[in-house]
Design a protein around this motif. Sequence first.
Motif, PDB file in Angstrom:
ATOM      1  N   ASP A  70       0.849  -1.190   0.000  1.00  0.00           N
ATOM      2  CA  ASP A  70       0.000   0.000   0.000  1.00  0.00           C
ATOM      3  C   ASP A  70       0.886   1.242   0.000  1.00  0.00           C
ATOM      4  OD1 ASP A  70      -1.817   2.018   0.381  1.00  0.00           O
ATOM      5  OD2 ASP A  70      -2.648   1.207   2.241  1.00  0.00           O
ATOM      6  N   LEU A  71       1.001   1.902  -1.145  1.00  0.00           N
ATOM      7  CA  LEU A  71       1.906   3.047  -1.275  1.00  0.00           C
ATOM      8  C   LEU A  71       1.524   4.215  -0.375  1.00  0.00           C
ATOM      9  CD1 LEU A  71       2.576   3.151  -5.123  1.00  0.00           C
ATOM     10  CD2 LEU A  71       3.933   2.081  -3.328  1.00  0.00           C
ATOM     11  N   SER A  72       0.276   4.260   0.096  1.00  0.00           N
ATOM     12  CA  SER A  72      -0.121   5.365   0.963  1.00  0.00           C
ATOM     13  C   SER A  72       0.506   5.257   2.351  1.00  0.00           C
ATOM     14  CB  SER A  72      -1.646   5.430   1.085  1.00  0.00           C
ATOM     15  OG  SER A  72      -2.131   4.332   1.842  1.00  0.00           O
ATOM     16  N   THR A  73       1.139   4.126   2.653  1.00  0.00           N
ATOM     17  CA  THR A  73       1.788   3.952   3.963  1.00  0.00           C
ATOM     18  C   THR A  73       3.294   4.145   3.879  1.00  0.00           C
ATOM     19  OG1 THR A  73       2.099   1.566   3.734  1.00  0.00           O
ATOM     20  CG2 THR A  73       0.004   2.322   4.669  1.00  0.00           C
ATOM     21  N   ILE A  74       3.800   4.553   2.715  1.00  0.00           N
ATOM     22  CA  ILE A  74       5.236   4.707   2.515  1.00  0.00           C
ATOM     23  C   ILE A  74       5.579   6.188   2.424  1.00  0.00           C
ATOM     24  CG2 ILE A  74       7.166   4.218   0.953  1.00  0.00           C
ATOM     25  CD1 ILE A  74       5.658   1.678   0.128  1.00  0.00           C
ATOM     26  N   LEU A  75       6.693   6.566   3.028  1.00  0.00           N
ATOM     27  CA  LEU A  75       7.173   7.939   2.975  1.00  0.00           C
ATOM     28  C   LEU A  75       8.637   7.917   2.556  1.00  0.00           C
ATOM     29  CD1 LEU A  75       6.639  10.975   3.645  1.00  0.00           C
ATOM     30  CD2 LEU A  75       7.567  10.470   5.926  1.00  0.00           C
ATOM     31  N   ILE A  76       8.964   8.614   1.481  1.00  0.00           N
ATOM     32  CA  ILE A  76      10.352   8.744   1.045  1.00  0.00           C
ATOM     33  C   ILE A  76      10.924  10.011   1.672  1.00  0.00           C
ATOM     34  CG2 ILE A  76      11.867   9.216  -0.922  1.00  0.00           C
ATOM     35  CD1 ILE A  76      10.095   7.447  -2.612  1.00  0.00           C
ATOM     36  N   VAL A  77      12.039   9.870   2.379  1.00  0.00           N
ATOM     37  CA  VAL A  77      12.741  11.009   2.966  1.00  0.00           C
ATOM     38  C   VAL A  77      14.042  11.171   2.204  1.00  0.00           C
ATOM     39  CG1 VAL A  77      13.771  11.982   5.045  1.00  0.00           C
ATOM     40  CG2 VAL A  77      11.739  10.522   5.234  1.00  0.00           C
ATOM     41  N   GLY A  78      14.260  12.351   1.642  1.00  0.00           N
ATOM     42  CA  GLY A  78      15.476  12.579   0.874  1.00  0.00           C
ATOM     43  C   GLY A  78      15.867  14.036   0.853  1.00  0.00           C
ATOM     44  N   ASP A  79      17.124  14.288   0.486  1.00  0.00           N
ATOM     45  CA  ASP A  79      17.624  15.665   0.457  1.00  0.00           C
ATOM     46  C   ASP A  79      17.760  16.210  -0.958  1.00  0.00           C
ATOM     47  OD1 ASP A  79      19.812  14.200  -0.359  1.00  0.00           O
ATOM     48  OD2 ASP A  79      21.213  15.106   1.067  1.00  0.00           O
ATOM     49  N   GLY A 136       4.238   7.844  -7.094  1.00  0.00           N
ATOM     50  CA  GLY A 136       2.993   8.060  -6.383  1.00  0.00           C
ATOM     51  C   GLY A 136       3.116   7.875  -4.876  1.00  0.00           C
ATOM     52  N   ILE A 137       4.303   8.163  -4.342  1.00  0.00           N
ATOM     53  CA  ILE A 137       4.592   7.978  -2.921  1.00  0.00           C
ATOM     54  C   ILE A 137       4.779   9.340  -2.267  1.00  0.00           C
ATOM     55  CG2 ILE A 137       6.248   7.001  -1.272  1.00  0.00           C
ATOM     56  CD1 ILE A 137       6.916   4.896  -3.422  1.00  0.00           C
ATOM     57  N   ASP A 138       4.232   9.519  -1.049  1.00  0.00           N
ATOM     58  CA  ASP A 138       4.442  10.762  -0.302  1.00  0.00           C
ATOM     59  C   ASP A 138       5.930  10.967  -0.044  1.00  0.00           C
ATOM     60  OD1 ASP A 138       1.774  11.371  -0.193  1.00  0.00           O
ATOM     61  OD2 ASP A 138       1.497  10.686   1.870  1.00  0.00           O
TER      62      ASP A 138
END
Length: 91
Positions: free
Chosen positions: A33-42, A55-57
């Motif tokens: 479920d992509l709605s539960t994934i968060l990409i953190v990046g700089d 399509g990921i937050d």
Amino acid sequence: MNIIISDVDRPLIIKVASIQQARMQVYFIDNDDLSTILIVGDSLTSDIKGGNNAGIDTCWYNKWKAENTKGVDVTYEIAELKENNSIIKFT
């Protein structure tokens, strides 16, 4: 341990993938479920834009407090990693 993203409580299962040619490691929750994934990046042009394309937050780690002049959509923006605590909650 559980993780809460967008008020949904889920088991915390984190996997790590190394992408050698990009010199990065990706940490992700084992969930389709992509709605539960968060990409953190700089990087707006790779990390954040990649999340947008999938399509990921996203959460832009903007420690220099730079202006987003790239036109890349950012779901969340933080200047310090501890600010993630207001976005991601562990239970």
